[in-house]
Scaffold this motif. Sequence first.
Motif, short mmCIF file in Angstrom:
data_model
loop_
_atom_site.label_atom_id
_atom_site.label_comp_id
_atom_site.label_asym_id
_atom_site.label_seq_id
_atom_site.Cartn_x
_atom_site.Cartn_y
_atom_site.Cartn_z
N TYR A 154 0.84 -1.22 0.00
CA TYR A 154 0.00 0.00 0.00
C TYR A 154 0.87 1.26 0.00
O TYR A 154 0.51 2.25 -0.62
CB TYR A 154 -0.97 0.00 1.19
N GLY A 204 0.76 6.00 -4.81
CA GLY A 204 1.06 7.44 -4.79
C GLY A 204 0.69 8.09 -3.46
O GLY A 204 1.44 8.88 -2.90
N ASN A 205 -0.52 7.76 -2.97
CA ASN A 205 -0.97 8.33 -1.69
C ASN A 205 -1.02 7.23 -0.61
O ASN A 205 -1.89 7.22 0.26
CB ASN A 205 -2.34 8.99 -1.85
N GLN A 219 -1.02 8.19 3.14
CA GLN A 219 -2.31 8.75 3.57
C GLN A 219 -3.33 7.62 3.78
O GLN A 219 -4.09 7.63 4.76
CB GLN A 219 -2.82 9.72 2.50
N ILE A 220 -3.32 6.63 2.88
CA ILE A 220 -4.27 5.51 2.99
C ILE A 220 -4.01 4.70 4.26
O ILE A 220 -4.94 4.38 5.01
CB ILE A 220 -4.21 4.64 1.71
N THR A 234 -4.99 6.80 7.29
CA THR A 234 -6.46 6.93 7.39
C THR A 234 -7.08 5.62 7.89
O THR A 234 -7.98 5.64 8.73
CB THR A 234 -7.07 7.31 6.01
N GLY A 265 -6.86 4.70 -3.93
CA GLY A 265 -5.42 4.55 -4.17
C GLY A 265 -5.00 5.11 -5.53
O GLY A 265 -5.70 4.89 -6.53
N GLU A 266 -3.89 5.85 -5.55
CA GLU A 266 -3.36 6.39 -6.82
C GLU A 266 -2.26 5.47 -7.31
O GLU A 266 -1.26 5.31 -6.61
CB GLU A 266 -2.81 7.81 -6.61
N SER A 307 -12.49 11.00 1.92
CA SER A 307 -11.32 11.77 2.33
C SER A 307 -10.04 11.37 1.57
O SER A 307 -9.11 12.16 1.47
CB SER A 307 -11.09 11.65 3.84
N VAL A 308 -9.99 10.12 1.06
CA VAL A 308 -8.77 9.71 0.34
C VAL A 308 -8.93 9.79 -1.18
O VAL A 308 -8.01 9.50 -1.93
CB VAL A 308 -8.32 8.27 0.71
N ARG A 309 -10.12 10.15 -1.65
CA ARG A 309 -10.35 10.21 -3.12
C ARG A 309 -9.80 11.48 -3.72
O ARG A 309 -9.80 12.52 -3.09
CB ARG A 309 -11.85 10.13 -3.41
#
Lengths: 223, 60
Positions: free
Chosen positions: A99, A103-104, A107-108, A111, A221-222, B58-60
Amino acid sequence: MYENQSVAQRSTESALATNKVLRNTYALLSMTLIFSAVMAAVGMAMNLGPGASLGASIGAIALVWFVLPRTANSSAGIFVVFAFTGLLGMGLGPVLNQYLALGNGAQIVMTAAGGTGVIFLALSAYALTSRRDFSFLGGMLMAGFIVVLLAAVANIFFAIPALSLAISAAVILIMSGFILFDTSRIIHGGETNYIMATAGLYLSIYNIFVSLLHILGALGGER
Amino acid sequence: MDWIKIATAVFLVAMLVFLWPRAKHMLKHSPKATSDDWRSLILPIGGLILFVVLLVMSVR
């Protein structure tokens, strides 16, 4: 008069015993969660493969099924709880690496961890303050879990992404129900062993975190 | 199909076999829920669903 005093004394003793189980459960749970996070960091640093992750999970579940029930009434039970939470934490290492490569990813993961904490605290607070008896949920939760396991086995072969997301959503709902069920059992004296109570709550938290990670990674997810 | 998928399937089936008797026992012996019991679940489950939707947004 003496009878009333005796009833009041018995109820005070029972409330004290319940508080002791709750206090010990939350103390052991917080220590195992910290230990698990440390072991997850170790698993990430060692760059374990998916095979090692599966092996750690199988080892952890074997400890919960076969060793913990025999040791839960002795101090050895505490070591078994740390062993199984450590193994599950280590098994999370490769999943977290996967994970974090998004890219993010950071943050994932953050969170999912924060969200899991909020869900656990809110549901525990609800069960503790309402003092409701959620024992009626037991059969339904187990039946739901069996259905989820069957769907998970089927999805290994069919690999349908929507079904995979539905399974994760169902796991979050079922494990949240187990948090209410387990906490209510402690409050109403149905669970008097804090080691077993910790194992149950830890497994609920672990499953919510992994499922939330899956949902957030799939939907936000990016690549 | 790689061996990890097969091992995962075997692990999940073992879980099913292990949990099945416990699930049957719990289904038989769980107390019946009243309408008041179900009402007490609306708040936490509704809140949970809303919270997960917020996390996804919030994660989008």
